[in-house]
Scaffold this motif. Structure first.
Motif, mmCIF file in Angstrom:
data_model
loop_
_atom_site.group_PDB
_atom_site.id
_atom_site.type_symbol
_atom_site.label_atom_id
_atom_site.label_comp_id
_atom_site.label_asym_id
_atom_site.label_seq_id
_atom_site.Cartn_x
_atom_site.Cartn_y
_atom_site.Cartn_z
ATOM 1 N N LYS A 1 -10.276 4.515 4.453
ATOM 2 C CA LYS A 1 -10.599 4.439 5.818
ATOM 3 C C LYS A 1 -12.119 4.498 6.064
ATOM 4 O O LYS A 1 -12.768 5.100 5.005
ATOM 5 C CB LYS A 1 -10.009 5.816 6.143
ATOM 6 C CG LYS A 1 -8.521 5.981 6.103
ATOM 7 C CD LYS A 1 -7.763 7.208 6.933
ATOM 8 C CE LYS A 1 -8.576 8.530 6.324
ATOM 9 N NZ LYS A 1 -8.438 8.912 5.197
ATOM 10 N N SER B 1 -0.948 2.962 4.935
ATOM 11 C CA SER B 1 -1.638 3.056 6.325
ATOM 12 C C SER B 1 -1.052 1.899 7.327
ATOM 13 O O SER B 1 -0.874 1.876 8.430
ATOM 14 C CB SER B 1 -3.256 2.573 6.056
ATOM 15 O OG SER B 1 -3.250 1.105 5.722
ATOM 16 N N VAL B 2 -0.394 0.906 6.593
ATOM 17 C CA VAL B 2 0.250 -0.280 7.559
ATOM 18 C C VAL B 2 1.518 0.268 8.033
ATOM 19 O O VAL B 2 1.830 0.233 9.077
ATOM 20 C CB VAL B 2 0.485 -1.434 6.645
ATOM 21 C CG1 VAL B 2 1.354 -2.431 7.252
ATOM 22 C CG2 VAL B 2 -0.735 -2.031 6.489
ATOM 23 N N SER B 3 2.342 1.128 7.046
ATOM 24 C CA SER B 3 3.565 1.974 7.404
ATOM 25 C C SER B 3 3.619 3.101 8.146
ATOM 26 O O SER B 3 4.381 3.361 9.008
ATOM 27 C CB SER B 3 4.599 1.690 6.318
ATOM 28 O OG SER B 3 3.826 2.045 5.080
ATOM 29 N N LYS C 1 -2.681 3.059 -0.808
ATOM 30 C CA LYS C 1 -3.281 3.490 0.511
ATOM 31 C C LYS C 1 -3.157 2.425 1.514
ATOM 32 O O LYS C 1 -3.099 2.825 2.467
ATOM 33 C CB LYS C 1 -4.785 3.940 0.385
ATOM 34 C CG LYS C 1 -4.984 5.269 -0.330
ATOM 35 C CD LYS C 1 -6.231 5.648 -0.626
ATOM 36 C CE LYS C 1 -7.124 4.989 0.296
ATOM 37 N NZ LYS C 1 -8.501 5.867 0.461
ATOM 38 N N ARG C 2 -3.348 1.371 1.179
ATOM 39 C CA ARG C 2 -3.144 0.170 2.110
ATOM 40 C C ARG C 2 -1.913 0.064 2.373
ATOM 41 O O ARG C 2 -1.582 -0.145 3.745
ATOM 42 C CB ARG C 2 -3.564 -1.218 1.480
ATOM 43 C CG ARG C 2 -5.130 -1.348 1.434
ATOM 44 C CD ARG C 2 -5.459 -2.816 0.755
ATOM 45 N NE ARG C 2 -6.929 -2.960 0.906
ATOM 46 C CZ ARG C 2 -7.755 -3.812 1.306
ATOM 47 N NH1 ARG C 2 -7.188 -4.874 1.610
ATOM 48 N NH2 ARG C 2 -8.898 -3.816 1.102
ATOM 49 N N ARG C 3 -0.761 0.054 1.578
ATOM 50 C CA ARG C 3 0.364 -0.018 2.326
ATOM 51 C C ARG C 3 0.658 1.074 2.944
ATOM 52 O O ARG C 3 1.640 0.879 4.055
ATOM 53 C CB ARG C 3 1.376 0.066 0.966
ATOM 54 C CG ARG C 3 1.503 -1.588 0.270
ATOM 55 C CD ARG C 3 2.580 -1.498 -0.681
ATOM 56 N NE ARG C 3 2.591 -0.369 -1.793
ATOM 57 C CZ ARG C 3 1.925 -0.447 -2.930
ATOM 58 N NH1 ARG C 3 1.293 -1.281 -3.268
ATOM 59 N NH2 ARG C 3 2.100 0.771 -3.695
ATOM 60 N N ALA D 1 -6.630 3.008 9.244
ATOM 61 C CA ALA D 1 -6.883 1.753 9.034
ATOM 62 C C ALA D 1 -7.586 1.874 7.698
ATOM 63 O O ALA D 1 -8.667 2.295 7.510
ATOM 64 C CB ALA D 1 -7.517 0.851 9.969
ATOM 65 N N PRO E 1 0.617 4.616 10.375
ATOM 66 C CA PRO E 1 -0.772 4.735 10.898
ATOM 67 C C PRO E 1 -1.135 5.944 11.744
ATOM 68 O O PRO E 1 -2.386 6.297 11.947
ATOM 69 C CB PRO E 1 -0.543 3.478 11.959
ATOM 70 C CG PRO E 1 0.855 3.558 12.291
ATOM 71 C CD PRO E 1 1.719 4.097 11.224
ATOM 72 N N TYR F 1 0.390 10.268 7.673
ATOM 73 C CA TYR F 1 -0.590 9.736 6.582
ATOM 74 C C TYR F 1 -0.991 10.739 5.554
ATOM 75 O O TYR F 1 -0.643 10.467 4.493
ATOM 76 C CB TYR F 1 -1.484 8.776 7.230
ATOM 77 C CG TYR F 1 -2.539 8.127 6.021
ATOM 78 C CD1 TYR F 1 -2.213 6.844 5.756
ATOM 79 C CD2 TYR F 1 -3.654 8.843 5.484
ATOM 80 C CE1 TYR F 1 -3.086 6.273 4.485
ATOM 81 C CE2 TYR F 1 -4.691 8.083 4.663
ATOM 82 C CZ TYR F 1 -4.071 6.982 4.099
ATOM 83 O OH TYR F 1 -4.977 6.403 3.318
#
Length: 189
Positions: free
Chosen positions: A55, A153-155, A149-151, A11, A157, A162
């Motif tokens: 994170k 982590s969503v796709s 990094k946000r995109r 996350a 996890p 990652y």
């Protein structure tokens, strides 16, 4: 692989103003445990860059004259830190050079962190500092890296997946960081 108590989906969260204070507390404990073996204790990684999503895991780099598992592991184990058992946790390749390192997880139940022991003056310790200082200096790179990094982590996890996807992207980022370092006259602090 993380220890069982660390297993959770990746996350990436918004920057938290408390991260530098949490680093300082960790750094104090590490300095006390390692004494003069620690030449420097640096806040590195994404949590060291104000405004950068990350994170919620503080990365600490301890620069040492040398990394010696027989000496260093017992010193950190005495304060509850756990040496990561993975095979990658002895050396890493940076700038084409094999570099000694050790990475430790926090004591069970404590704030997530990674403590990286690296040799002072080694290319891997420089890499961590350049990553931090470049992203602190370049707002566009910081925004783009945070959005990536946000995109991701969503796709993706799963931490291992990652990391495997992020690694080559980090190499691209670091190419830009090297150009910035040359233009700005950046040197290791």
């Amino acid at each position: 692989m993380p220890f069982p108590d660390e297993r959770r989906p990746v996350a990436v969260v918004a920057y938290r103003a408390a991260w530098p204070e949490e680093f300082e507390r960790l750094a104090g404990r590490l300095r006390a445990a390692l004494g003069d073996l620690a030449m420097a204790v640096d806040h590195v990684g994404s949590t060291s860059v104000p405004g950068l999503p990350a994170k919620d895991c503080v990365d600490v780099q301890v620069r040492m004259r040398s990394v010696d598992a027989a000496r260093d592991v017992p010193l950190l184990a005495a304060i509850g830190f756990r040496c990561r058992p993975e095979p990658w946790n002895r050396t890493e390749i940076t700038a084409g050079q094999r570099c000694a390192k050790l990475v430790f997880a926090p004591p069970v139940g404590e704030r997530p962190c990674n403590v990286h022991l690296r040799e002072s003056g080694g290319p891997n310790s420089r890499y961590a500092l350049l990553f931090r200082d470049y992203l602190r200096a370049d707002a566009d790179a910081r925004r783009a890296w945070g959005a990536f990094k946000r995109r991701l982590s969503v796709s993706v996890p799963d931490l291992l997946d990652y990391g495997q996807i992020k690694a080559p992207a980090t190499d691209v980022l670091m190419g830009a960081a090297e150009r910035w370092a040359a233009e700005a006259g950046w040197v290791v602090p």
